[in-house]
Scaffold this motif. Structure first.
Motif, PDB file in Angstrom:
ATOM      1  N   SER A 185     129.521 -15.786 128.389  1.00 40.61           N
ATOM      2  CA  SER A 185     128.844 -17.050 128.057  1.00 40.61           C
ATOM      3  C   SER A 185     128.697 -17.928 129.293  1.00 40.61           C
ATOM      4  O   SER A 185     129.215 -17.621 130.366  1.00 40.61           O
ATOM      5  N   LEU A 217     119.763 -18.942 130.660  1.00 42.20           N
ATOM      6  CA  LEU A 217     120.643 -19.685 129.751  1.00 42.20           C
ATOM      7  C   LEU A 217     119.827 -20.585 128.827  1.00 42.20           C
ATOM      8  O   LEU A 217     118.794 -21.127 129.214  1.00 42.20           O
ATOM      9  N   THR A 218     120.343 -20.777 127.616  1.00 43.23           N
ATOM     10  CA  THR A 218     119.772 -21.769 126.705  1.00 43.23           C
ATOM     11  C   THR A 218     120.106 -23.157 127.235  1.00 43.23           C
ATOM     12  O   THR A 218     120.918 -23.305 128.151  1.00 43.23           O
ATOM     13  N   MET A 219     119.554 -24.202 126.618  1.00 42.52           N
ATOM     14  CA  MET A 219     119.901 -25.563 127.044  1.00 42.52           C
ATOM     15  C   MET A 219     121.380 -25.837 126.804  1.00 42.52           C
ATOM     16  O   MET A 219     122.044 -26.495 127.603  1.00 42.52           O
ATOM     17  N   GLU A 220     121.912 -25.315 125.695  1.00 45.76           N
ATOM     18  CA  GLU A 220     123.343 -25.499 125.419  1.00 45.76           C
ATOM     19  C   GLU A 220     124.173 -24.896 126.543  1.00 45.76           C
ATOM     20  O   GLU A 220     125.127 -25.494 127.025  1.00 45.76           O
ATOM     21  N   GLY A 221     123.782 -23.687 126.978  1.00 49.82           N
ATOM     22  CA  GLY A 221     124.488 -23.020 128.065  1.00 49.82           C
ATOM     23  C   GLY A 221     124.366 -23.791 129.369  1.00 49.82           C
ATOM     24  O   GLY A 221     125.339 -23.931 130.120  1.00 49.82           O
ATOM     25  N   ARG A 222     123.184 -24.314 129.629  1.00 51.40           N
ATOM     26  CA  ARG A 222     122.983 -25.082 130.869  1.00 51.40           C
ATOM     27  C   ARG A 222     123.824 -26.357 130.855  1.00 51.40           C
ATOM     28  O   ARG A 222     124.322 -26.798 131.894  1.00 51.40           O
ATOM     29  N   THR A 244     112.075 -23.731 128.771  1.00 49.30           N
ATOM     30  CA  THR A 244     113.254 -23.804 127.896  1.00 49.30           C
ATOM     31  C   THR A 244     113.618 -25.271 127.647  1.00 49.30           C
ATOM     32  O   THR A 244     113.909 -25.684 126.516  1.00 49.30           O
ATOM     33  N   THR A 245     113.582 -26.068 128.719  1.00 51.91           N
ATOM     34  CA  THR A 245     113.907 -27.499 128.633  1.00 51.91           C
ATOM     35  C   THR A 245     112.907 -28.223 127.728  1.00 51.91           C
ATOM     36  O   THR A 245     113.298 -28.983 126.831  1.00 51.91           O
ATOM     37  N   TRP A 248     113.127 -27.380 124.041  1.00 48.29           N
ATOM     38  CA  TRP A 248     114.328 -27.961 123.422  1.00 48.29           C
ATOM     39  C   TRP A 248     114.137 -29.439 123.116  1.00 48.29           C
ATOM     40  O   TRP A 248     114.569 -29.950 122.092  1.00 48.29           O
ATOM     41  N   GLU A 350     125.398 -23.894 119.184  1.00 47.13           N
ATOM     42  CA  GLU A 350     125.490 -22.528 119.719  1.00 47.13           C
ATOM     43  C   GLU A 350     126.950 -22.110 119.935  1.00 47.13           C
ATOM     44  O   GLU A 350     127.327 -20.961 119.697  1.00 47.13           O
ATOM     45  N   HIS A 471     118.660 -17.887 111.942  1.00 49.71           N
ATOM     46  CA  HIS A 471     118.498 -19.241 112.468  1.00 49.71           C
ATOM     47  C   HIS A 471     117.018 -19.558 112.518  1.00 49.71           C
ATOM     48  O   HIS A 471     116.238 -18.771 113.009  1.00 49.71           O
TER      49      HIS A 471
END
Lengths: 472, 196
Positions: A185, A217-222, A244-245, A248, A350, A471
């Motif tokens: 992750s 990475l997703t925004m959550e990951g970033r 991605t940004t 989101w 997430e 989801h």
């Protein structure tokens, strides 16, 4: 024209008065986030000087650090840890009312951890400067915003002038190439970076995270990644905004009305080819496996399948004495007393899904207490709509109200002396989660696997037992 | 707003550990205060008091040999962790006026400078020697940017020029900002005309 970095562009846009030898730059702040812990003394300074809040409209407040994560009792009163904690909360409510500042307070469906709700409402946007009296303000850099933590004196400066005095830090690019393996992750990536560059490796630098593994990475990951920039000593962590940004952010409450114009502007922000950095670090994303920390500084991190490295440094010996990990024994033999899944690092939907995927159909080991604390009211609602709360409760974990909780332990959510806590938060400092508590930092899946196993565990040994819900 | 800082001569307290974080300097449970006064009582609380709250005999900060010592010499990466200004408030209230290390964390440094607590970053070699001389008298001359200990130790240090001037004169940087309201106003006006 020399090629500019994302950081250069963000900086240049906000210079009100340029830096000179004698004085730092006056830098304009687009969004000032405040909370109950680091603001009261700043408001006091304003009162002493009879100064108004210059831009209450650019100042947003929430309650997160001192607030209980247990529901109100039958008398309707929240179970505050101390009378002083309650007084601190009341002080922020009074200060925001007096100065006309919007507060996402108790009972507000938008309340949550300051670094969770800013992005969630779309207040956090690419191109903005964002400050908060909290070192994990670096989180907002995930959107390509220049965001950093400040002290209370500076909170006062921003309240009074909407500006801050800053020297431009140096720049450092951390490139993570390749593809993160299945089961690893963003938290594992963050810990791997800090282990490589050190807890002070980013000191004096604004970090930009780049490379294919970061872009994926997703925004959550970033957000998790930028959140941990400060654990490498860097006040600023950045990821360039991209599709991605934009995807989101689109449709969130507080994004610009003229979305097309905003996006056109944001697309000009990313670092140009050939832009110079003062320092570079490179990692192979494909080699990053689930990580944990074994010491009392976030850079004491290693793959969960490893064992305590031998050492001849006083600092490491001091840490080992505190952590009491057996030398030459696998980390996975360490018994766990408590697990905390939450904090501005890892409390987003997430993260909760990752933890639930491990816990679904399994039970928390006997003797282990597992606390799951969503980052905001919105995340709590979304998680409950998906049934994640049921997964946690069925497994024997506790499902709490949103807040900072055991990350900082100010609200009474702490461990007991000697306990080993596997935590998805950001700091494994001595006593941070309670006197004598030994903290092991990890990602949500690793924390969940450790709760199930009763010892530190590799999440890849706990594959999902049921199909995850669809989801939307 | 505070006493001007020019020169300081004092004995030292030495804490050799690296990465002394803000949770050590002031544990989070003492952050529920709404004032900046009185935090010295909780400075390094868990290093000075045991779990029952009794003073630790081995406290590195409370022995009679340290009484009145105003200079803290600490291991590298001092003050890492949170942005809490309660950390320099606590150290200043405890009686420290300077912190010496090879490497001091950014936010702590910035906060310390605003509270009359001088962060002094010196070269690693001199730092290592000072760590071995607990209690010894040190002279710190801010104007000159020099730290001296005995006849054999001398190290240069720099402090960001603006913060240095504020310390030397006892000035508060907020005045510098409020004096620039016109520039701030015109920045806001320009941005409204042409959103960035």
């Amino acid at each position: 024209m020399t090629a500019k970095s994302l950081f250069d562009k963000l900086w240049n846009r906000h210079v009100v008065v340029p830096e000179t030898t004698d004085a730092p730059a006056v830098l304009y702040i687009d969004l000032h986030l405040i909370h109950e812990v680091t603001s009261p003394q700043a408001f006091s300074v304003l009162e002493e000087r009879d100064l108004p809040v210059r831009r209450p409209d650019l100042t947003k407040a929430t309650l997160d650090h001192s607030t209980p994560t247990l529901k109100a009792g039958t008398d309707g009163r929240l179970p505050y840890a101390t009378a002083q904690a309650e007084k601190q909360v009341e002080r922020l409510i009074a200060n925001t009312q007096k100065h006309g500042i919007e507060l996402f307070g108790l009972g507000d469906p938008r309340r949550g951890i300051v670094h969770v709700i800013g992005p969630e409402m779309g207040l956090t946007q690419p191109g903005k400067t964002i400050v908060c009296g909290d070192s994990h303000t670096s989180t907002h850099g995930a959107f390509g915003a220049l965001a950093f933590g400040i002290g209370t004196t500076e909170v006062g400066h921003v309240l009074a002038t909407q500006c801050i005095l800053q020297r431009k830090p140096k720049s450092m690019r951390v490139t993570v190439n390749g593809t993160l393996p299945e089961g690893s992750s963003a938290k594992d990536m963050a810990l791997a970076i800090i282990a490589q560059i050190g807890a002070d490796g980013g000191q004096g630098y604004a970090l930009e995270f780049a490379g294919s593994a970061v872009r994926a990475l997703t925004m959550e990951g970033r957000m998790t990644l930028c959140n941990m920039a400060i654990e490498a000593g860097a006040r600023v962590g950045l990821v360039a905004p991209d599709e991605t940004t934009f995807a989101w952010l689109k449709g969130r409450d507080r994004v610009p009305a003229d979305w097309a114009a905003a996006m056109a502007d944001w697309q000009t922000l990313p670092t140009e080819d050939g832009a110079a950095f003062d320092k570079e670090a490179v990692l192979d994303g494909g080699a990053i496996t689930p990580m944990i920390t074994y010491g009392v500084s976030p850079d004491a991190a290693a793959p969960v399948g490893g064992s305590l490295p031998s050492t001849d440094s006083d600092a490491a010996r001091h840490a080992n004495d505190y952590m009491q990990f057996a030398e030459d024994r696998p980390f996975t033999e360490q018994a766990v007393d408590r697990v905390f899944i939450g904090s501005c690092t890892n409390s987003r939907l997430e993260d909760l899904r990752a933890a639930a995927a491990v816990m679904r159909g399994r039970s928390v080991a006997s003797g282990v207490t597992a606390l799951i604390v969503p980052g905001s009211e919105a995340i709590r609602r979304d998680a409950e709509a998906e049934g994640l709360d049921r997964v946690f409760l069925d497994a024997g974990a506790e499902w709490r109200e949103p807040g900072c909780s055991m990350c900082i332990g100010m609200n009474g959510d702490i461990g007991q002396p000697g306990e080993l806590v596997v935590s998805t938060s950001n700091r494994n400092f001595i006593g941070r989660q309670g006197k004598g508590v030994r903290t092991v930092l990890a990602g949500p899946a690793t924390a969940a696997a450790s709760a199930i196993a009763g010892h530190i565990a590799d999440p890849r040994d706990y594959p999902s037992l049921a199909r995850e819900p669809e989801h939307v | 707003m505070f006493e001007p800082f020019r020169q300081l001569t004092s004995g030292t307290v030495v804490l050799k550990q690296a990465n002394i974080d803000t949770d050590q300097i002031i544990p989070a449970r003492y952050l529920t205060t709404t004032s900046r006064e009185g935090l010295g009582a909780h400075a390094f609380h868990d290093w000075r008091y045991d779990e029952a709250g009794a003073p630790r005999e081995d406290s590195p900060l409370d022995g009679p040999e340290h009484k009145g010592h105003e200079i803290l010499v600490a291991g590298p990466n001092f003050g890492c962790g949170s942005s809490r200004e309660h950390a320099p408030w606590a150290l200043a209230d405890f009686g420290f006026r300077a912190v010496v290390s090879s490497d001091i964390a950014d936010i702590f440094k910035s906060n310390a400078l605003k509270n009359g607590l001088l962060p002094v970053e010196i070269d690693a070699e001199t730092h290592a020697r000072l760590l071995e001389r607990p209690g010894r008298q040190i002279t710190i001359d801010l104007e000159e940017g020099v730290l001296r200990c005995g006849n054999d130790i001398e190290a240069r240090f720099t402090v960001e020029p603006f913060a240095k001037k504020c310390l030397l004169e006892g000035n508060d940087p907020l005045g510098f900002l409020t004096d620039r309201m016109d520039a701030i106003q015109s920045y806001e006006t320009d941005r409204q005309k042409a959103p960035a």
